[in-house]
Motif scaffolding. Structure first.
Motif, mmCIF file in Angstrom:
data_model
loop_
_atom_site.group_PDB
_atom_site.id
_atom_site.type_symbol
_atom_site.label_atom_id
_atom_site.label_comp_id
_atom_site.label_asym_id
_atom_site.label_seq_id
_atom_site.Cartn_x
_atom_site.Cartn_y
_atom_site.Cartn_z
ATOM 1 N N ALA A 1 39.522 31.381 55.813
ATOM 2 C CA ALA A 1 39.027 32.542 56.692
ATOM 3 C C ALA A 1 38.024 33.572 55.376
ATOM 4 C CB ALA A 1 40.207 33.642 56.028
ATOM 5 N N TRP A 2 37.380 34.877 56.183
ATOM 6 C CA TRP A 2 36.324 35.628 55.374
ATOM 7 C C TRP A 2 37.239 35.966 54.370
ATOM 8 C CZ3 TRP A 2 32.784 38.816 59.319
ATOM 9 C CH2 TRP A 2 31.636 38.570 58.363
ATOM 10 N N GLY A 3 36.723 35.692 53.653
ATOM 11 C CA GLY A 3 37.203 36.383 52.075
ATOM 12 C C GLY A 3 36.242 38.514 52.130
ATOM 13 N N GLN A 4 37.206 39.188 51.975
ATOM 14 C CA GLN A 4 37.112 40.069 51.878
ATOM 15 C C GLN A 4 37.823 41.642 50.858
ATOM 16 O OE1 GLN A 4 37.454 41.181 56.277
ATOM 17 N NE2 GLN A 4 35.560 41.649 56.417
ATOM 18 N N GLY A 5 37.819 41.397 50.318
ATOM 19 C CA GLY A 5 38.869 41.014 48.868
ATOM 20 C C GLY A 5 39.670 40.499 48.117
ATOM 21 N N LEU B 1 35.914 30.597 46.511
ATOM 22 C CA LEU B 1 34.553 30.243 47.586
ATOM 23 C C LEU B 1 33.873 28.666 48.063
ATOM 24 C CD1 LEU B 1 32.419 32.446 49.259
ATOM 25 C CD2 LEU B 1 30.862 31.994 46.633
ATOM 26 N N LEU B 2 33.917 28.799 49.882
ATOM 27 C CA LEU B 2 33.592 27.518 50.150
ATOM 28 C C LEU B 2 32.274 27.073 50.841
ATOM 29 C CD1 LEU B 2 36.483 26.528 52.486
ATOM 30 C CD2 LEU B 2 35.993 25.503 49.921
ATOM 31 N N PHE B 3 31.974 28.278 51.549
ATOM 32 C CA PHE B 3 29.951 28.535 51.934
ATOM 33 C C PHE B 3 30.132 29.910 52.077
ATOM 34 C CE2 PHE B 3 32.276 27.703 55.622
ATOM 35 C CZ PHE B 3 32.218 28.859 57.248
ATOM 36 N N HIS B 4 28.449 30.656 51.962
ATOM 37 C CA HIS B 4 28.052 31.516 52.273
ATOM 38 C C HIS B 4 27.484 31.529 53.773
ATOM 39 C CE1 HIS B 4 28.042 32.948 48.268
ATOM 40 N NE2 HIS B 4 28.791 34.059 48.439
ATOM 41 N N ARG C 1 31.699 35.150 53.404
ATOM 42 C CA ARG C 1 32.231 35.066 52.834
ATOM 43 C C ARG C 1 33.788 33.901 52.818
ATOM 44 N NH1 ARG C 1 34.243 36.477 48.935
ATOM 45 N NH2 ARG C 1 33.846 35.411 47.058
ATOM 46 N N MET C 2 32.923 32.870 52.888
ATOM 47 C CA MET C 2 34.222 31.694 53.636
ATOM 48 C C MET C 2 34.966 31.187 52.540
ATOM 49 S SD MET C 2 35.988 31.317 55.982
ATOM 50 C CE MET C 2 34.073 32.449 57.370
ATOM 51 N N MET C 3 36.530 31.479 53.159
ATOM 52 C CA MET C 3 36.907 30.948 51.372
ATOM 53 C C MET C 3 38.455 30.008 51.298
ATOM 54 S SD MET C 3 35.717 33.385 48.896
ATOM 55 C CE MET C 3 36.839 32.638 47.390
ATOM 56 N N GLY C 4 38.265 29.291 50.970
ATOM 57 C CA GLY C 4 39.620 28.253 51.191
ATOM 58 C C GLY C 4 40.661 28.935 50.455
ATOM 59 N N TYR C 5 42.254 29.337 51.084
ATOM 60 C CA TYR C 5 43.470 30.088 50.438
ATOM 61 C C TYR C 5 44.336 29.287 50.401
ATOM 62 C CZ TYR C 5 40.677 34.756 50.858
ATOM 63 O OH TYR C 5 40.081 35.988 51.232
ATOM 64 N N TRP C 6 44.999 29.009 49.783
ATOM 65 C CA TRP C 6 46.109 28.563 49.106
ATOM 66 C C TRP C 6 47.461 28.978 48.642
ATOM 67 C CZ3 TRP C 6 42.258 27.526 46.941
ATOM 68 C CH2 TRP C 6 41.594 27.149 45.616
ATOM 69 N N HIS C 7 48.910 28.556 48.187
ATOM 70 C CA HIS C 7 50.080 29.242 47.810
ATOM 71 C C HIS C 7 49.756 28.510 46.399
ATOM 72 C CE1 HIS C 7 53.453 31.269 46.345
ATOM 73 N NE2 HIS C 7 53.213 32.150 47.223
ATOM 74 N N GLU C 8 50.396 29.223 44.681
ATOM 75 C CA GLU C 8 50.907 29.240 43.662
ATOM 76 C C GLU C 8 51.664 28.077 44.224
ATOM 77 O OE1 GLU C 8 49.957 28.921 40.214
ATOM 78 O OE2 GLU C 8 48.999 30.200 41.431
ATOM 79 N N ARG C 9 52.242 27.419 44.854
ATOM 80 C CA ARG C 9 52.704 26.673 44.840
ATOM 81 C C ARG C 9 52.659 25.141 44.960
ATOM 82 N NH1 ARG C 9 55.028 25.081 49.912
ATOM 83 N NH2 ARG C 9 57.122 25.116 49.213
#
Length: 311
Positions: free
Chosen positions: A155-159, A169-172, A279-287
């Motif tokens: 997803a697009w990182g906005q904060g 951060l994966l790519f711009h 700013r395309m980000m990759g997100y995952w949970h701490e678990r």
């Protein structure tokens, strides 16, 4: 122990409890976990005996949590996260033999730009690993990662992300315009007056895209809104829709390059607006952070993004 039954609790039973409390429906929980409804009802009855509480009760608006359910849900979630971290240190992961399944949520843009490279890497190194690509569910993205329903969110990182999420951060990318260079007899960048007066194409799924939100926010600074003359399911049909018309489409540049690659009359121009950089980000949970399989999968996503080069 006050309740001898607690000595026989298995982890799967507690995971099912969290799904039941999240869905508040036996039928939806059964469908989500690929179980029959009678089997799910049986599990709910086991849980009720185990905790000596109904856990879910009927109301006019469906099933609701009992007070006991509200109290135990965060404790069960914390217990399972601790268990997952404990087992992750002992788990062995061999990509070549793994049958693991990874679920990724992504907008069509990211799926088109990044996912082909990731899929090729997974196929090369782990032919038995399965991937499932799903559209984003913006209102429940955090919960999907927290529950394990989704492994990786693109997803697009906005904060900054919530404290329980990790990110990379994966790519711009940057946002550009695509139009037919013959639209006004001269082509080239649009003036702000031309852009605001133009008829626009936009991809519209279940929810407005992040790019669309960014464009609308910039346009609002001029006290107006764009004329969206055509809504499409995704941007794959854009070349045929734009060519030979006066339509304008505003999309990320990496996607725009593919859109115009085989359409000689289309051109990419700079938008006459101040738009944020993607700013395309990759997100995952701490678990999932220390899980060897998840670390391997994330590394492939990062490698695929590095191959994209600069925007």
């Amino acid at each position: 122990m006050d309740n001898p039954a607690l000595e026989n609790v298995d982890v799967r039973l507690l995971r099912i409890l969290l799904v039941l409390l999240s869905e508040r429906s036996v039928s939806r929980s059964a469908q989500k976990l690929d179980m029959s409804q009678p089997a799910m009802s049986h599990v709910l009855n086991r849980l009720r005996r185990l905790f000596a509480d109904p856990l879910l009760t009927r109301s006019r608006n469906g099933m609701i949590h009992t007070q006991r359910a509200k109290e135990i849900e965060p404790m069960v979630r914390d217990l399972l996260e601790r268990f997952d971290r404990l087992m992750a240190h002992e788990e062995k992961f061999d990509p070549a033999t793994s049958r693991r399944r990874f679920v990724v949520t992504s907008a069509p843009y990211t799926e088109h730009v990044l996912l082909p490279g990731l899929v090729r890497r997974v196929r090369e190194h782990a032919p038995g690993v399965r991937m499932e690509l799903k559209p984003p569910h913006y209102g429940h993205a955090h919960e999907q990662l927290e529950s394990g329903e989704v492994d990786l969110r693109l997803a697009w990182g906005q904060g900054p992300p919530p404290l329980s999420l990790r990110s990379v951060l994966l790519f711009h990318d940057r946002i550009v315009c695509v139009s037919d260079k013959r639209r006004n007899g001269k082509g080239g960048p649009l003036s702000i007056a031309e852009y605001l007066a133009a008829s626009h194409i936009r991809a519209q799924g279940a929810e407005r895209t992040t790019t669309g939100k960014a464009v609308d926010s910039a346009v609002a600074q001029y006290g107006t809104t764009l004329s969206i003359a055509l809504l499409v399911q995704d941007y794959l049909s854009v070349p045929r829709m734009v060519e030979g018309t006066d339509f304008v489409v505003t999309i990320p540049q990496r996607l725009a390059r593919d859109v115009v690659a085989h359409a000689s009359h289309l051109e990419i121009t700079e938008p006459p607006l101040r738009l944020p950089r993607v700013r395309m980000m990759g997100y995952w949970h701490e678990r999932s952070h220390t899980d060897p399989a998840h670390r391997w999968f994330r590394s492939l996503a990062i490698a695929a993004s590095r191959d994209l080069g600069p925007a």
